[in-house]
Design a protein around this motif. Structure first.
Motif, PDB file in Angstrom:
ATOM      1  N   MET A   1     -27.280   1.324  23.136  1.00 56.87           N
ATOM      2  CA  MET A   1     -28.098   0.904  22.035  1.00 56.87           C
ATOM      3  C   MET A   1     -29.423   0.921  22.180  1.00 56.87           C
ATOM      4  SD  MET A   1     -25.825  -0.360  19.615  1.00 56.87           S
ATOM      5  CE  MET A   1     -24.040  -0.933  19.057  1.00 56.87           C
TER       6      MET A   1
ATOM      7  N   CYS B   1     -25.789   3.369  14.803  1.00 54.34           N
ATOM      8  CA  CYS B   1     -25.161   2.742  15.918  1.00 54.34           C
ATOM      9  C   CYS B   1     -24.058   1.945  15.438  1.00 54.34           C
ATOM     10  CB  CYS B   1     -26.255   1.707  16.821  1.00 54.34           C
ATOM     11  SG  CYS B   1     -27.714   2.776  17.587  1.00 54.34           S
TER      12      CYS B   1
ATOM     13  N   HIS C   1     -20.895   1.431  23.475  1.00 53.98           N
ATOM     14  CA  HIS C   1     -21.945   1.786  22.395  1.00 53.98           C
ATOM     15  C   HIS C   1     -21.511   3.252  21.829  1.00 53.98           C
ATOM     16  CE1 HIS C   1     -24.778  -1.190  24.504  1.00 53.98           C
ATOM     17  NE2 HIS C   1     -23.591  -1.901  24.374  1.00 53.98           N
TER      18      HIS C   1
END
Length: 390
Positions: free
Chosen positions: A177, A152, A144
């Motif tokens: 995330m 993101c 991530h």
């Protein structure tokens, strides 16, 4: 384990599915409590009807605590997760969205990693569930990450993970995330989540940077899977850009040192006097000092080297002809022939000049592996400069 489910105007059926999946697919000796955090929903069925359902679940599972937190006003995602974390009592807390269903064996791999190292923050792999037909789209394990605007994104794991040739092994991740599990006390020791974040966006990147630079690490655990139901729209507001921009500037001010202006570049804002109130950051700066956190330069070099530091950027802005209202523009598809066009503030007219002598036209990319459109004189007979990936 405590499982925190955060929601705002979620469908009652979705919350029921989440609760039921957690109870059915988590060993009873591992699940101590489920904490429901309602960020001031207006849906009537999330009041009395949900109370009735929770009571029935508790009657069926007398050893399971189901806690309730209701906000009197909307506080946003970060504050809602903090409310759930504060209400939890178990050694490990999992912060989840309410629009999820957990897979079989989702909890054990996460708990195993935390037992091995209490300073690791872990994330499952989450498959996507279509909101319109509830079909599951399987996702592969990925790190991530984020760009300089703090949006993101998924990223490849570091090369050493692939050398293991074992896709079941946890992989180090620059960020998280938002869905995560952690040692409850450790999360508190490093400052939980930043309550100064508004609405939604950026709080996960702030947590990722803080965990890594202040003594912890982040892992994505492939053997733990959660199905995440995508939403047709975000419940807080139709446009998240204002909140994202403001939160990104807040993260930059506290954590990014001499690289904080890259966030301004990404959002096309002045370095000074941008006119956005990021709130009081004094306590977060004190936290960073108290924890003796490493500088952001260390994070770039050791955790997220794919992020381009842009440390040789000399100048940026529109390149305008002095006698006309014309600016250099990256032109028309396939965008490899620059033109002069009426000056207007959009991405095709952004220019960046680097210490290497390269002049980029169009938005500069956040990552080293992405190519920018560089103004080049190819020395051809036409003597027309071109824009080429560089």
């Amino acid at each position: 384990m405590a499982v925190v489910l955060v929601f705002l105007d979620e469908a009652l059926s979705i919350i029921k599915r989440a609760i039921r999946s957690i109870i059915d697919r988590t060993p009873k000796h591992l699940l101590r409590e489920i904490i429901l955090v309602d960020d001031n929903s207006s849906n009537e069925d999330l009041k009395g009807d949900l109370d009735i359902y929770v009571k029935s679940i508790q009657e069926q599972n007398p050893g399971l605590r189901i806690g309730r937190v209701r906000h009197g006003e909307q506080l946003g995602l970060a504050s809602s997760r903090i409310s759930g974390w504060r209400a939890a009592t178990a050694d490990v807390v999992a912060l989840l969205d309410a629009h999820i269903e957990v897979h079989e064996m989702w909890a054990e791999p996460l708990l195993t990693q935390i037992k091995l190292d209490r300073t690791v923050v872990v994330s499952p792999v989450f498959d996507r569930v279509n909101y319109y037909d509830l079909a599951v789209v399987n996702y592969h394990a990925s790190a991530h990450a984020f760009d300089w605007a703090l949006w993101c994104m998924y990223e490849s794991f570091r090369p050493e993970w692939y050398k293991l040739n074992d896709p079941s092994m946890p992989g180090k991740s620059p960020s998280v995330m938002g869905i995560l599990a952690a040692d409850r006390k450790f999360l508190g020791e490093i400052g939980a989540l930043d309550e100064g974040m508004q609405v939604y966006g950026g709080e996960n990147v702030e947590l990722g940077i803080r965990v890594w630079t202040c003594g912890g690490s982040i892992e994505v655990v492939p053997c733990s899977k959660i199905a995440h139901i995508e939403r047709a729209h975000k419940p807080y507001m139709p446009d998240l850009v204002p909140a994202m921009k403001r939160n990104a500037l807040r993260v930059a001010e506290v954590w990014m040192d001499e690289y904080k202006h890259n966030v301004n570049l990404a959002w096309r804002m002045p370095f000074k006097d941008h006119g956005i109130d990021i709130g009081d950051v004094s306590e977060r700066k004190k936290l960073r000092k108290r924890l003796k956190c490493k500088p952001f330069k260390w994070y770039l070099e050791n955790v997220y080297p794919q992020l381009d530091p842009l440390d040789d950027l000399v100048a940026s802005g529109e390149m305008k002809h002095m006698d006309t209202n014309l600016c250099i523009d990256f032109g028309h598809p396939p965008w490899n022939t620059p033109i002069a066009d009426t000056c207007q503030p959009y991405g095709g007219q952004y220019t960046y000049y680097r210490g290497s002598g390269e002049l980029y036209i169009g938005r500069i990319k956040s990552h080293k592996y992405n190519e920018n459109r560089c103004l080049v004189d190819m020395g051809e007979a036409t003597h027309i400069p071109g824009l080429y990936q560089w």
